[in-house]
Design a protein around this motif. Sequence first.
Motif, short mmCIF file in Angstrom:
data_model
loop_
_atom_site.label_atom_id
_atom_site.label_comp_id
_atom_site.label_asym_id
_atom_site.label_seq_id
_atom_site.Cartn_x
_atom_site.Cartn_y
_atom_site.Cartn_z
N UNK A 92 2.82 84.27 33.16
CA UNK A 92 2.12 83.19 32.49
C UNK A 92 1.24 83.70 31.37
N UNK A 93 0.65 82.75 30.66
CA UNK A 93 -0.27 83.05 29.58
C UNK A 93 -1.41 82.05 29.61
N UNK A 94 -2.57 82.50 29.16
CA UNK A 94 -3.72 81.61 29.00
C UNK A 94 -3.72 81.19 27.54
N UNK A 95 -3.69 79.88 27.30
CA UNK A 95 -3.66 79.37 25.93
C UNK A 95 -4.91 78.55 25.65
N UNK A 96 -5.32 78.60 24.39
CA UNK A 96 -6.49 77.87 23.93
C UNK A 96 -7.71 78.16 24.80
N UNK A 97 -7.72 79.32 25.43
CA UNK A 97 -8.83 79.81 26.27
C UNK A 97 -9.18 78.87 27.42
N UNK A 103 5.55 80.18 34.08
CA UNK A 103 6.98 79.91 34.21
C UNK A 103 7.49 80.67 35.42
N UNK A 104 7.32 80.09 36.62
CA UNK A 104 7.71 80.81 37.83
C UNK A 104 9.20 81.09 37.92
N UNK A 105 10.03 80.20 37.36
CA UNK A 105 11.48 80.39 37.30
C UNK A 105 11.94 79.95 35.92
N UNK A 106 13.03 80.49 35.45
CA UNK A 106 13.50 80.19 34.09
C UNK A 106 13.61 78.67 33.90
N UNK A 107 12.90 78.17 32.88
CA UNK A 107 12.95 76.76 32.54
C UNK A 107 11.99 75.87 33.32
N UNK A 108 11.27 76.42 34.28
CA UNK A 108 10.30 75.66 35.07
C UNK A 108 8.90 76.05 34.62
N UNK A 109 8.12 75.07 34.19
CA UNK A 109 6.78 75.35 33.68
C UNK A 109 5.75 74.57 34.48
N UNK A 110 4.62 75.22 34.72
CA UNK A 110 3.47 74.59 35.36
C UNK A 110 2.24 74.98 34.55
N UNK A 111 1.20 74.19 34.67
CA UNK A 111 -0.05 74.52 33.98
C UNK A 111 -1.23 74.15 34.85
N UNK A 112 -2.29 74.94 34.71
CA UNK A 112 -3.53 74.73 35.47
C UNK A 112 -4.72 74.93 34.55
N UNK A 113 -5.82 74.33 34.92
CA UNK A 113 -7.09 74.65 34.25
C UNK A 113 -7.33 76.13 34.56
N UNK A 114 -7.54 76.93 33.52
CA UNK A 114 -7.65 78.38 33.70
C UNK A 114 -9.00 78.82 34.25
N UNK A 120 -16.17 79.54 37.11
CA UNK A 120 -15.67 79.27 35.78
C UNK A 120 -15.04 80.44 35.05
N UNK A 121 -14.92 81.59 35.68
CA UNK A 121 -14.25 82.74 35.05
C UNK A 121 -12.79 82.38 34.79
N UNK A 122 -12.25 82.80 33.66
CA UNK A 122 -10.85 82.55 33.35
C UNK A 122 -9.99 83.45 34.25
N UNK A 123 -9.03 82.84 34.94
CA UNK A 123 -8.19 83.58 35.87
C UNK A 123 -7.17 84.42 35.11
N UNK A 124 -6.64 85.43 35.78
CA UNK A 124 -5.61 86.28 35.20
C UNK A 124 -4.25 85.62 35.42
N UNK A 131 3.53 85.65 43.19
CA UNK A 131 3.28 84.24 43.53
C UNK A 131 1.79 83.88 43.58
N UNK A 132 0.93 84.83 43.19
CA UNK A 132 -0.51 84.61 43.29
C UNK A 132 -1.17 84.71 41.92
N UNK A 133 -2.08 83.77 41.66
CA UNK A 133 -2.95 83.80 40.48
C UNK A 133 -4.29 84.31 41.00
N UNK A 134 -4.89 85.25 40.29
CA UNK A 134 -6.12 85.86 40.79
C UNK A 134 -7.26 85.73 39.78
N UNK A 135 -8.47 85.51 40.30
CA UNK A 135 -9.66 85.49 39.48
C UNK A 135 -10.24 86.91 39.47
N UNK A 136 -10.47 87.47 38.28
CA UNK A 136 -10.94 88.85 38.22
C UNK A 136 -12.40 89.03 38.62
N UNK A 137 -13.19 87.97 38.63
CA UNK A 137 -14.62 88.12 38.92
C UNK A 137 -14.90 88.34 40.40
#
Length: 173
Positions: A92-97, A103-114, A120-124, A131-137
């Motif tokens: 994934x990528x963080x956009x617009x901060x 994109x967990x699988x080709x052609x499948x997209x999800x989005x979350x508040x980062x 409020x730290x921006x997640x990695x 399968x895990x999104x992690x907060x670096x703080x």
Amino acid sequence: MSVEDVFNPCAVAARRTLLLGAGAMGIVVLAGCGGDEPSAGAGGQPGGSSAPAAPTSARGNPFDDTGSGRSGDPQVPSNALVAAGEVPVGGGVVVKDTVLVIQPAKGTFRAYDAACPHEGQIVDPPFDGNPIIQCPRHNSKFKVADGSRVDGPATRGLKGIKVEVRGGYVVRA
């Protein structure tokens, strides 16, 4: 004699090192900001064209808000977050901060508040199919599949954002 009156050569040396380092950094910054000498015009003679240099990219940045789009550019939807090709499969990528697009699988997209719901730290973004999104703080963990909380001090999951692909761009639905 009081302790304050005793000469401390270590403190003086540390202060001198700090000041010399700051001065050297200032010189490096100024050298980097210096402009190049104007180049000679056609035929090597001074007085060449004063027109601005041509852009380095034929298409430019579709997310540039300067309004300098050129004709022939594809229509970028107004609610576009990122070009679909910019989001790696299994990552994934963080956009617009503020938005994490994955994109967990080709052609499948999800989005979350980062922003992590804990502080409020921006997640990695995930990578390599993790399968895990992690907060670096504080190490809160969330599921890529639905943004739900797995572990950590966060008390809830990531807020989902509805997205779809339109014209090759991931857009807010």
